[in-house]
Design an enzyme around this catalytic site. Structure first.
Site, PDB file in Angstrom:
ATOM      1  N   MET A 129       1.000  -1.246   0.034  1.00 32.40           N
ATOM      2  CA  MET A 129      -0.091   0.104  -0.056  1.00 32.40           C
ATOM      3  C   MET A 129       0.994   1.288   0.030  1.00 32.40           C
ATOM      4  SD  MET A 129      -2.526   1.373   3.032  1.00 32.40           S
ATOM      5  CE  MET A 129      -1.571   0.804   4.222  1.00 32.40           C
ATOM      6  N   ASP A 131      -0.002   5.791  -1.013  1.00 33.32           N
ATOM      7  CA  ASP A 131      -0.472   7.113  -0.566  1.00 33.32           C
ATOM      8  C   ASP A 131      -2.109   6.920  -0.188  1.00 33.32           C
ATOM      9  OD1 ASP A 131       0.646   8.894  -3.365  1.00 33.32           O
ATOM     10  OD2 ASP A 131       1.530   7.912  -2.124  1.00 33.32           O
ATOM     11  N   THR A 191      -2.907   8.746  -7.166  1.00 29.52           N
ATOM     12  CA  THR A 191      -3.553   9.670  -5.959  1.00 29.52           C
ATOM     13  C   THR A 191      -4.460  10.683  -6.497  1.00 29.52           C
ATOM     14  OG1 THR A 191      -1.682   9.161  -4.647  1.00 29.52           O
ATOM     15  CG2 THR A 191      -3.091  11.166  -4.221  1.00 29.52           C
TER      16      THR A 191
END
Lengths: 649, 174
Positions: A129, A131, A191
């Protein structure tokens, strides 16, 4: 008739062709050959001259990266730092202890590795994992999305993971929200941020890396706004909605923010980028999240800071103890600009004033401008993002905590990275320059048995065990008072101190270090100090430093051994206060109510399970301290898949 | 006469183009390698790969990444060979640990670095390159016969140093 007058004298050749026409042809050929060789020689000289310049300046950066003087005799390879890139000044703290006493290269067994998993920090069941993405509160649920690799415990194949919670602590995993199924995000669903519209609907803007590796911004929205779990998402058919503007490179355009309203009723967002080595934030206005106008100016720029990733922009109240919706503005409001610097993997923020008319922002103190001043967190913490929680009227901060062990260990344990406990963010009225971060209050619901210690005296040069039972899941609140006499009597000096270049807790000063030893075994062969160090200047002024020393956190040699920390402002009349969350391989530490924060990852081989203990320590030479603490055992948050047959992953 | 002159001009143009092109390639290799701590190793590695003559900094990083992988595979083979005939249990343990390290370099670090460079997210290439160097270091550290070198010291050193070069070049892409 061809003029065969040569530039160079014709020489007689052995084995020359006796036939007439060839001889005629050979003369011009010889001419051209000679010219060719002349040019060749000229060329070689030119090349020689330049390469001489090159090799004399053969660059070997002294003592930073394994430059061995005599390659054959010395055993050590100097360690490669896991920290800043070459070119950024590196502290002399070595990543691996040099003399390898007590250092083990391959200590990891499954028992040690499975202990590392956290009990109450958000992490997916397995794999990589990074951001945090699009956090929001919607129809009774907190939503959290995140950069996720569904296939491996290393970065790659990035898609959006998704989880929900009622209280920011107990999370339930949901199916992936978005995958890389369009040309405009085929190479990465990167993101993004959520904006909640006045009618309550949600829009998501995110960066896609296209099939050509161009960074573009895309619009997505829930497939069904009446689904409180927001399971399915739709990508706008006309994506991308933004492509890199002129002057901005295809690879420097990512991480759009939550939008806020302008006085003209338009939505405004900012996107980080860079021009050469100047980090900047671009500003766009939009009415519909589909068509955008790029403002002429930029929100702000700071030379030398490099690419600004995960830019965040939000208001904080100068007076009230609550958060503000991202669109709020006014005289009692300051605005924060935050950037994640690609160059050094740290998150920086600065407080200043937003000028709405032209979409610019000016820092209150240019000396601590974005990227050159304060950090959210002085440990391992990156790509942070806030959201306004309209449920409880607060601004909440998420931050990605990577691993600081070897990737070999990550592969073996099958996962990498956690998120910090969500933190509330408030303007620090007392200093006016800092933000205060504090774990959300819901974490207190995990508190089980508590232990109280009052005015425990810790003499200079001593260690006091704190019997709290198991010491791997703890919430610790502590106050320290240092012996006033010692504070006055100690002679100041000009020596500058910094956590990262110090010798850690073995370096004794008159007034420090002192604090807590977490994740320590009985013999203290492994220990992670979280501590204060007070330095007295030659002018008599006191400076307090807050540090986290990893140098003896584990006998394993393949983990980060740096010392993290920074100055912490301590105001007149304030006691030294500390809060520490210990959760297996993560330690989050907050000094002075969250004015300075340090997060670290810790990987002991012995101080695990029942063998992990807690101590107070004082390694100062002159001052004694007394500590008062409240310590709670912490329950697990039981983070697991959403319990519904339909939602199988 | 005119034929000769035009041929001459053609050759002159050819030669100058050839030299300006290769001059500037050598220049990029030199300026890039100067920013790494192992200039000679960097230049040697890049020059021995034909792709370097037309590569930009991203391409040079890719070449170094490939070279790390090649050296790592060679070292892994060395380790495997040693394991076949090893008798000493401490030595065996170290070699087995090194297998883990080298598998990580070959299966995780280098593929991630290459992917990150290609996808223009170089910080993950920097991190992976750093890890590759650390893995080689960990392998070297695991051998008990200090202060002398391990039986695979030259492999470890090569992989370590090249990883540092990769880390430095990837940093230029940030």
């Amino acid at each position: 008739m061809v003029d065969t007058r040569p530039f160079l004298p014709v020489s007689s050749h052995a084995g020359s062709d006796p036939t007439g026409p060839s001889e005629n042809r050979r003369k011009p050929m010889k001419l051209q050959l000679s010219i060719f060789f002349v040019l060749l020689t000229v060329g070689f000289f030119a090349a020689l001259l330049t390469s001489n310049n090159g090799s004399d300046n053969g660059f070997v950066k002294e003592n930073e990266h394994g430059s061995l003087a005599s390659p054959s005799s010395e055993k050590q390879l100097r360690p490669v730092s896991r920290g800043p890139a070459v070119g950024v000044s590196e502290k002399s703290n070595r990543l691996f202890a040099k003399d390898n006493e007590n250092q083990l290269a391959y200590p990891w067994n499954n028992s040690m590795l499975s202990w590392q998993r956290t009990a109450f920090h958000f992490q997916p069941e397995k794999n990589w994992m990074n951001d945090p993405n699009g956090p929001l509160f919607y129809k009774g649920w907190y939503h959290f999305f995140y950069q996720y690799n569904p296939h491996a415990a290393v970065w790659g194949d990035i898609v959006w993971g998704h989880a929900v919670s009622k209280d920011l602590i107990h999370w339930l995993h949901l199916p992936l929200a978005m995958v890389a199924d369009q040309w405009y995000d085929k190479n990465g669903v990167w993101t993004g941020s959520a904006t909640i519209l006045p009618d309550g609907k949600v829009v998501m803007l995110y960066t896609g890396s296209t099939t050509e590796n161009v960074q573009v911004q895309n619009l997505a929205y829930p497939a069904d706004h009446s689904d409180p779990l927001l399971i399915n998402w739709v990508k706008y058919s006309g994506n991308p909605v933004l492509v890199p503007p002129p002057g901005i490179l295809d690879k420097d355009f990512r991480d759009p923010t939550t939008a806020w309203l302008t006085s003209e009723g338009k939505w405004r967002i900012t996107i980080g980028s860079k021009i050469n080595k100047t980090g900047i934030a671009l500003v766009y206005d939009t009415k519909d999240f589909i068509n955008y106008e790029l403002l002429d100016g930029i929100l702000h720029a700071v030379p030398g800071t490099g690419m600004w990733e995960c830019v965040d922009f939000f208001p904080v109240s100068k007076t009230e103890e609550n958060g503000l919706d991202t669109s709020v503005n006014g005289p009692s409001v300051k605005h924060v600009v935050k950037a994640s610097l690609d160059d050094d993997r740290h998150d920086y923020y600065s407080i200043g004033t937003y000028h709405e008319k032209n979409g610019t922002w000016i820092p209150d103190e240019p000396k601590i401008d974005v990227g050159i001043g304060l950090r959210y967190d002085y440990g391992i913490y990156y790509a942070a993002k806030t959201f306004y929680d309209q449920n409880k009227n607060r601004r909440v901060l998420w931050g990605w905590i990577g691993e600081s062990d070897s990737e070999a260990a990550d592969m073996q344990k099958g996962w990498a990275s956690v998120q910090s406990i969500p933190r509330t963010i408030l303007f620090d009225k007392k200093t006016g320059t800092h933000l205060l971060q504090w774990p959300v209050e819901e974490i207190e619901s995990l508190r089980l048995k508590s232990y109280e210690f009052n005015q425990v005296k810790v003499q200079a040069g001593s260690v006091v065990p704190l019997d709290v039972g198991p010491a791997t899941q703890l919430d610790i609140i502590a106050e320290f008072e240092i012996d006033n006499e010692a504070l006055e009597k100690t002679t100041g000096s000009n020596v500058t101190f910094s956590c990262s270049s110090s010798g850690g807790t073995v370096e004794r000063g008159a007034l420090g270090p002192f604090g807590l030893l977490v994740l320590a075994d009985d013999s203290l062969s492994e220990q992670t100090p979280v501590y204060f160090y007070i330095a007295k200047g030659s002018d008599g002024k006191l400076k307090t430093f807050f540090c986290n020393d990893q140098s003896r956190s584990s006998v394993a040699s393949d983990v980060n051994k740096q010392i993290y920390g920074n100055l912490v402002p301590v105001l007149e009349g304030e006691k030294l206060s500390l809060r520490v969350l210990v959760d297996h391989s993560i330690v989050e530490s907050f000094a002075q109510g969250g004015r300075t924060v340090i997060t670290s990852r810790v990987y002991p081989t012995k101080a695990i399970y029942g063998a992990a203990k807690l101590f107070l320590f004082n390694n100062a030479t002159e001052a004694s301290v007394s500590a008062s603490l409240r310590i709670w055992q912490m329950n697990s948050a039981f983070i697991r898949p959403y319990p519904n047959d339909k939602e199988s992953q | 006469m005119t034929k000769i002159i035009s041929l001459f001009i053609l050759e002159a143009v050819f030669c100058f183009t050839f030299f300006t092109v290769s001059y500037s390639d050598i220049n990029l290799i030199q300026t890039t390698c100067k920013k790494t701590p192992f200039y000679d190793l960097c230049v040697l590695t890049l020059k021995s790969d034909p792709r370097s003559s037309t590569a930009d900094v991203s391409g040079l990083a890719r070449i170094v990444a490939d070279s790390v992988k090649a050296k790592a595979i060679a070292t892994l083979n060395q380790i495997s060979a040693l394991l076949k005939s090893v008798k000493d249990p401490t030595l065996e343990k170290a070699l087995e640990g090194c297998i883990v390290s080298y598998n990580t370099i070959i299966q995780a670090d280098i593929p991630v670095a290459i992917d990150a460079i290609e996808k223009n997210n170089p910080k993950f290439a920097v991190q992976s390159a750093t890890d590759a160097g650390n893995e080689a270091q960990a392998c070297e550290n695991s051998f008990a016969e200090k202060p002398s070198n391990s039986p695979i010291f030259s492999g470890n050193k090569a992989v370590h140093d090249l990883s540092v070069v990769l880390q430095s070049i990837a940093s230029l892409l940030l």
